[in-house]
Design a protein around this motif. Sequence first.
Motif, PDB file in Angstrom:
ATOM      1  N   ARG A   1       0.838  -1.195   0.000  1.00 35.28           N
ATOM      2  CA  ARG A   1       0.000   0.000   0.000  1.00 35.28           C
ATOM      3  C   ARG A   1       0.877   1.251   0.000  1.00 35.28           C
ATOM      4  O   ARG A   1       1.716   1.436   0.880  1.00 35.28           O
ATOM      5  CB  ARG A   1      -0.911   0.013   1.222  1.00 35.28           C
ATOM      6  CG  ARG A   1      -1.913   1.165   1.207  1.00 35.28           C
ATOM      7  CD  ARG A   1      -2.722   1.231   2.477  1.00 35.28           C
ATOM      8  NE  ARG A   1      -3.674   2.324   2.439  1.00 35.28           N
ATOM      9  CZ  ARG A   1      -4.331   2.784   3.494  1.00 35.28           C
ATOM     10  NH1 ARG A   1      -4.149   2.221   4.691  1.00 35.28           N
ATOM     11  NH2 ARG A   1      -5.180   3.789   3.379  1.00 35.28           N
ATOM     12  N   VAL A   2       0.686   2.098  -1.003  1.00 36.48           N
ATOM     13  CA  VAL A   2       1.397   3.365  -1.113  1.00 36.48           C
ATOM     14  C   VAL A   2       0.358   4.468  -0.929  1.00 36.48           C
ATOM     15  O   VAL A   2      -0.358   4.827  -1.869  1.00 36.48           O
ATOM     16  CB  VAL A   2       2.103   3.494  -2.472  1.00 36.48           C
ATOM     17  CG1 VAL A   2       2.881   4.799  -2.540  1.00 36.48           C
ATOM     18  CG2 VAL A   2       3.036   2.306  -2.704  1.00 36.48           C
ATOM     19  N   CYS A   3       0.253   4.983   0.285  1.00 37.09           N
ATOM     20  CA  CYS A   3      -0.807   5.942   0.623  1.00 37.09           C
ATOM     21  C   CYS A   3      -0.693   7.201  -0.234  1.00 37.09           C
ATOM     22  O   CYS A   3       0.377   7.813  -0.319  1.00 37.09           O
ATOM     23  CB  CYS A   3      -0.739   6.316   2.098  1.00 37.09           C
ATOM     24  SG  CYS A   3      -1.060   4.921   3.195  1.00 37.09           S
ATOM     25  N   ASN A   4      -1.792   7.578  -0.856  1.00 43.53           N
ATOM     26  CA  ASN A   4      -1.816   8.729  -1.763  1.00 43.53           C
ATOM     27  C   ASN A   4      -3.149   9.442  -1.617  1.00 43.53           C
ATOM     28  O   ASN A   4      -4.146   9.034  -2.209  1.00 43.53           O
ATOM     29  CB  ASN A   4      -1.599   8.262  -3.202  1.00 43.53           C
ATOM     30  CG  ASN A   4      -1.708   9.387  -4.212  1.00 43.53           C
ATOM     31  OD1 ASN A   4      -1.685  10.561  -3.854  1.00 43.53           O
ATOM     32  ND2 ASN A   4      -1.834   9.030  -5.478  1.00 43.53           N
ATOM     33  N   GLY A   5      -3.140  10.496  -0.824  1.00 42.90           N
ATOM     34  CA  GLY A   5      -4.365  11.263  -0.626  1.00 42.90           C
ATOM     35  C   GLY A   5      -4.380  12.557  -1.404  1.00 42.90           C
ATOM     36  O   GLY A   5      -5.283  13.384  -1.224  1.00 42.90           O
ATOM     37  N   SER A   6      -3.417  12.742  -2.294  1.00 44.77           N
ATOM     38  CA  SER A   6      -3.310  13.998  -3.042  1.00 44.77           C
ATOM     39  C   SER A   6      -4.373  14.070  -4.131  1.00 44.77           C
ATOM     40  O   SER A   6      -4.622  13.095  -4.832  1.00 44.77           O
ATOM     41  CB  SER A   6      -1.920  14.124  -3.652  1.00 44.77           C
ATOM     42  OG  SER A   6      -1.833  15.282  -4.452  1.00 44.77           O
ATOM     43  N   ARG A   7      -4.954  15.231  -4.283  1.00 42.61           N
ATOM     44  CA  ARG A   7      -5.916  15.460  -5.359  1.00 42.61           C
ATOM     45  C   ARG A   7      -5.251  16.077  -6.580  1.00 42.61           C
ATOM     46  O   ARG A   7      -5.877  16.236  -7.620  1.00 42.61           O
ATOM     47  CB  ARG A   7      -7.038  16.392  -4.871  1.00 42.61           C
ATOM     48  CG  ARG A   7      -7.792  15.894  -3.656  1.00 42.61           C
ATOM     49  CD  ARG A   7      -8.614  14.667  -3.947  1.00 42.61           C
ATOM     50  NE  ARG A   7      -9.695  14.943  -4.884  1.00 42.61           N
ATOM     51  CZ  ARG A   7     -10.532  14.024  -5.341  1.00 42.61           C
ATOM     52  NH1 ARG A   7     -10.395  12.764  -4.964  1.00 42.61           N
ATOM     53  NH2 ARG A   7     -11.494  14.350  -6.187  1.00 42.61           N
ATOM     54  N   LYS A   8      -3.971  16.452  -6.428  1.00 47.08           N
ATOM     55  CA  LYS A   8      -3.246  17.094  -7.520  1.00 47.08           C
ATOM     56  C   LYS A   8      -2.169  16.148  -8.044  1.00 47.08           C
ATOM     57  O   LYS A   8      -2.140  14.971  -7.716  1.00 47.08           O
ATOM     58  CB  LYS A   8      -2.616  18.404  -7.029  1.00 47.08           C
ATOM     59  CG  LYS A   8      -3.609  19.382  -6.437  1.00 47.08           C
ATOM     60  CD  LYS A   8      -2.951  20.716  -6.156  1.00 47.08           C
ATOM     61  CE  LYS A   8      -1.854  20.600  -5.126  1.00 47.08           C
ATOM     62  NZ  LYS A   8      -1.227  21.913  -4.834  1.00 47.08           N
TER      63      LYS A   8
END
Length: 400
Positions: free
Chosen positions: A287-294
């Motif tokens: 799991r590579v956490c990615n919460g970016s919207r950009k």
Amino acid sequence: MLSLLAARRSGCDEPLRVRRAESTRRVLNLELNSDRDVERIHGSGINSLDIDPVEQKFMLSGGSDGVIAIYDLENATKKLQYTCKAICTVGRFHGREHKFSVETVQWYPCDTGMFTSSSFDKTLKIWDTNRLLPAEIFSFEGTVYCHHMSPIAMNHCLIAVGTKIPKVQLCDLKSGSCAHILQGHRGEILSVKWSPRHEHILVSASADSKVRIWDVRNASGSLIVLDQHNGEIAKSSSESANTAHNGRVNGLCFTSDGLHLLTIGTDDRMRLWNSSTGKNTLVNYGRVCNGSRKNLKFTVSNGCSPDFAFVPVGSCIAVYDIYTGQLLTELRGHYSHVNCCTFQTYFQELYSGGSDVNILAWIPDLARIDVENDDPKGCEVRTSQNAIFQDEWSSSDDEN
């Protein structure tokens, strides 16, 4: 390392292998350098960093405050402790600055006399570095998320631009106009990258979960649409076919040789693709956490064996072995989300920028040696080292 040097001295090994081994050793020993600071210029988060590809001496930064800064990374003082100073800035009172957040900055690939920047103010600006004035301004209908110039192009001067409009736009520096539009996506374009191997090959990632590979000489459409299932999903399945991720795809990065492509999506997955065939190599990074919207700006090493990926994950930078998927370490030092990082090839250094308004320098600590004592009585002391540097040799005594 000593065995490699001995083999090189005797002529049994090539110089490139020794160089790769040393580069790898330096990357595996990256740590936050307490003796090197980067002058704080921005008033809010750092969105983009880029080191010039010619001298590897000057670094661009773009921030959420609309400010662009140029730093000199060279230690002119020759002192152990020093600060990388900003030699010039394009700030709020410059008159030609961006009105909103600067999302991407990039040096012109051939020299430092020109650089580019794109912003949420719907513009892409081409800057004359010496005068700090825009030589050309391209305006778009939608918000600009990213742009990229080819690092190797000799036959064109195209800049690929990703905007809120679901079309990849190609701007020609020679004519000063939008030369071409690539249609096929159904969502906003979050990332674009030119191949470092073929000057006419472009990759785009979108909020529609798809990644497309284009040959800009071909007007009929994209060459390949990446499929995470490699075409093995049944047509009757409820899952969408020809999607690279199960969420927005907001990160792209080629390996230094251009043979593979890394993608990151909001499904918390990173995938490695064969850039020629478009096949998913099925490397598992966890799991590579990615919460970016950009656009998520991650980078890869250059000149190492194996190659490494540096991925912003929350307030740290995760370092992965690209071809095995192993998480090697996490670089911690930022107080808030890391937004971008860039790799300095000459000295295997890493620079990162975050929402905490800091630009941090990660430098190889070659004096660090971990000593492990396997024998509780202290009879043997073994120096731990990465398997990459261990001699591929064994004796009959070791096997008994």
